[in-house]
Enzyme design. Sequence first.
Site, PDB file in Angstrom:
ATOM      1  N   ARG A 256       0.838  -1.195   0.000  1.00  8.03           N
ATOM      2  CA  ARG A 256       0.000   0.000   0.000  1.00  8.03           C
ATOM      3  C   ARG A 256       0.877   1.250   0.000  1.00  8.03           C
ATOM      4  O   ARG A 256       1.716   1.416   0.882  1.00  8.03           O
ATOM      5  CB  ARG A 256      -0.919   0.021   1.224  1.00  8.03           C
ATOM      6  CG  ARG A 256      -1.874  -1.164   1.279  1.00  8.03           C
ATOM      7  CD  ARG A 256      -2.801  -1.102   2.469  1.00  8.03           C
ATOM      8  NE  ARG A 256      -3.631  -2.297   2.539  1.00  8.03           N
ATOM      9  CZ  ARG A 256      -4.519  -2.520   3.514  1.00  8.03           C
ATOM     10  NH1 ARG A 256      -4.698  -1.630   4.476  1.00  8.03           N
ATOM     11  NH2 ARG A 256      -5.237  -3.631   3.510  1.00  8.03           N
ATOM     12  N   ARG A 271       2.948   1.894  10.622  1.00  3.04           N
ATOM     13  CA  ARG A 271       2.418   2.162   9.290  1.00  3.04           C
ATOM     14  C   ARG A 271       3.525   1.908   8.282  1.00  3.04           C
ATOM     15  O   ARG A 271       4.499   2.658   8.219  1.00  3.04           O
ATOM     16  CB  ARG A 271       1.914   3.599   9.173  1.00  3.04           C
ATOM     17  CG  ARG A 271       1.142   3.858   7.875  1.00  3.04           C
ATOM     18  CD  ARG A 271       0.571   5.250   7.856  1.00  3.04           C
ATOM     19  NE  ARG A 271      -0.461   5.423   8.851  1.00  3.04           N
ATOM     20  CZ  ARG A 271      -1.744   5.092   8.701  1.00  3.04           C
ATOM     21  NH1 ARG A 271      -2.156   4.551   7.567  1.00  3.04           N
ATOM     22  NH2 ARG A 271      -2.614   5.290   9.657  1.00  3.04           N
ATOM     23  N   GLU A 343      -5.197  -0.834  15.583  1.00  3.46           N
ATOM     24  CA  GLU A 343      -6.073  -1.633  14.734  1.00  3.46           C
ATOM     25  C   GLU A 343      -5.260  -2.769  14.110  1.00  3.46           C
ATOM     26  O   GLU A 343      -4.309  -2.527  13.375  1.00  3.46           O
ATOM     27  CB  GLU A 343      -6.669  -0.774  13.625  1.00  3.46           C
ATOM     28  CG  GLU A 343      -7.543  -1.565  12.665  1.00  3.46           C
ATOM     29  CD  GLU A 343      -7.655  -0.921  11.292  1.00  3.46           C
ATOM     30  OE1 GLU A 343      -7.710  -1.667  10.297  1.00  3.46           O
ATOM     31  OE2 GLU A 343      -7.653   0.325  11.227  1.00  3.46           O
ATOM     32  N   SER A 346      -9.786  -5.341  10.556  1.00  4.55           N
ATOM     33  CA  SER A 346     -11.095  -4.770  10.246  1.00  4.55           C
ATOM     34  C   SER A 346     -11.949  -5.893   9.688  1.00  4.55           C
ATOM     35  O   SER A 346     -11.520  -6.607   8.778  1.00  4.55           O
ATOM     36  CB  SER A 346     -10.986  -3.637   9.220  1.00  4.55           C
ATOM     37  OG  SER A 346     -10.460  -2.477   9.801  1.00  4.55           O
ATOM     38  N   ARG A 385       1.290  -4.601  13.400  1.00  4.01           N
ATOM     39  CA  ARG A 385       0.808  -4.067  14.671  1.00  4.01           C
ATOM     40  C   ARG A 385       0.577  -5.175  15.694  1.00  4.01           C
ATOM     41  O   ARG A 385       0.664  -4.929  16.901  1.00  4.01           O
ATOM     42  CB  ARG A 385      -0.463  -3.249  14.437  1.00  4.01           C
ATOM     43  CG  ARG A 385      -0.201  -1.995  13.619  1.00  4.01           C
ATOM     44  CD  ARG A 385      -1.474  -1.246  13.317  1.00  4.01           C
ATOM     45  NE  ARG A 385      -1.222  -0.089  12.462  1.00  4.01           N
ATOM     46  CZ  ARG A 385      -2.168   0.683  11.959  1.00  4.01           C
ATOM     47  NH1 ARG A 385      -3.448   0.406  12.222  1.00  4.01           N
ATOM     48  NH2 ARG A 385      -1.855   1.710  11.195  1.00  4.01           N
TER      49      ARG A 385
END
Length: 417
Positions: A256, A271, A343, A346, A385
């Site tokens: 990404r 990130r 997070e 999801s 994470r």
Amino acid sequence: MIDLKLLRASPGQVRAALARRGDASLVRLLDEIEALDMKRRTLTAQLDTLKAERNDAAKADALVAKSQGGLPEATTVQRRKLGERIAALESELKQIEATLEAKALFVPNLPLPDVPDEQTTLRSWGTPAPKGGQPHWEIAEKLGILDLPAGAKLAGSGFTVLRGMGARLARALINFMIDLHTKEHGYIEVAPPLLVRREVMTGTGQLPKFEDDVYRTTDDLFLIPTAEVPVTNLHRDEIIDRPLPLGYVAYTPCFRREAGAAGKDTRGLLRVHQFDKVELVRFCRAPDSPAEHEKLTGHAEEVLRRLELPYRVAVLPANDFGFAAGKTYDLEAWAPGVGQWLEVSSSSTFTDFQARRANIRCRPRPGEKPEFVHTLNASGVALPRTIAALLETHQQPDGSVILPPALVPYAGTDRLA
């Protein structure tokens, strides 16, 4: 993709639902789509009338030609003009349909009615450690398992290198999660390509809106941002002929660019542009979708429980979840070193939004008319994470990190030291 039949039948309902996403530009876009759809239907009706006229004329002309040995010149000219009119309308209709489809691809999914307007924590598990202690990048550096400068040297900022037990820890987490989801949760493991075609990215909603956030090759292939993309498209343009629900699990690296996320949580593993993730994808019929979403979320939660990571589950508000989603739960693991809930998964239901774009259907019963399936996916879970939370949660006073029992058989050790 938006259901145009629903927009025609209940425009107020569609507009009210999309308004909850908080994007004022959607109002203008819907106006344009409705106008194009009306124009399309008008042209279609005109073409139907003209084609019926042409068919009737052809029958009458056949009789005249047979009796008179040919058609009068005036009739021939009239029929040619009719054909030209039909051809012109068909060309106009084709252009309008292409424009309509292109604009419809920018309309997000409708939030489900039970989605709140504010983020709401639904439940939590475990007791979070007090905020404090070392952040994961300092722990990892001392253990010699994470090399951020090497990642930057090789590929630039946002890329990492795991060394020694760090690489082994990642492999252990992947194998642990794959075994859990296949052996206990009933998923079928797949290993998909890491490069996909443009239409595949469009099918799950990454394109065309988010093209700046993904990596594209010169021959118009895309590095996958998540295994959701290829796995969901396994049944692209198909009528699924096996019993539903159907679940797949896949481990892949993910890529990404995150063009709009510069400067946000850039320390350590918070990130990054390339990361490993185990992804869960489910297909089901519409009536089963809510229950399947809860089941899917539970499968991701089980990973965190077995890793002994305190976590919480929040339902996201209508203005803060993905373009293709109808409802999303975030699973957040507590990381005491950085003092944040991170997070790590999801879990989303996409209703029939992706299925319409990718043309994925099923038959309720043999011989019945096909219907669009519902698609769902969740990270089961993402590694960066999760590793950060694991290091910060399980660090010991001597600097070592105790591994949870579920991970020990895969790591070959009970601690990182």
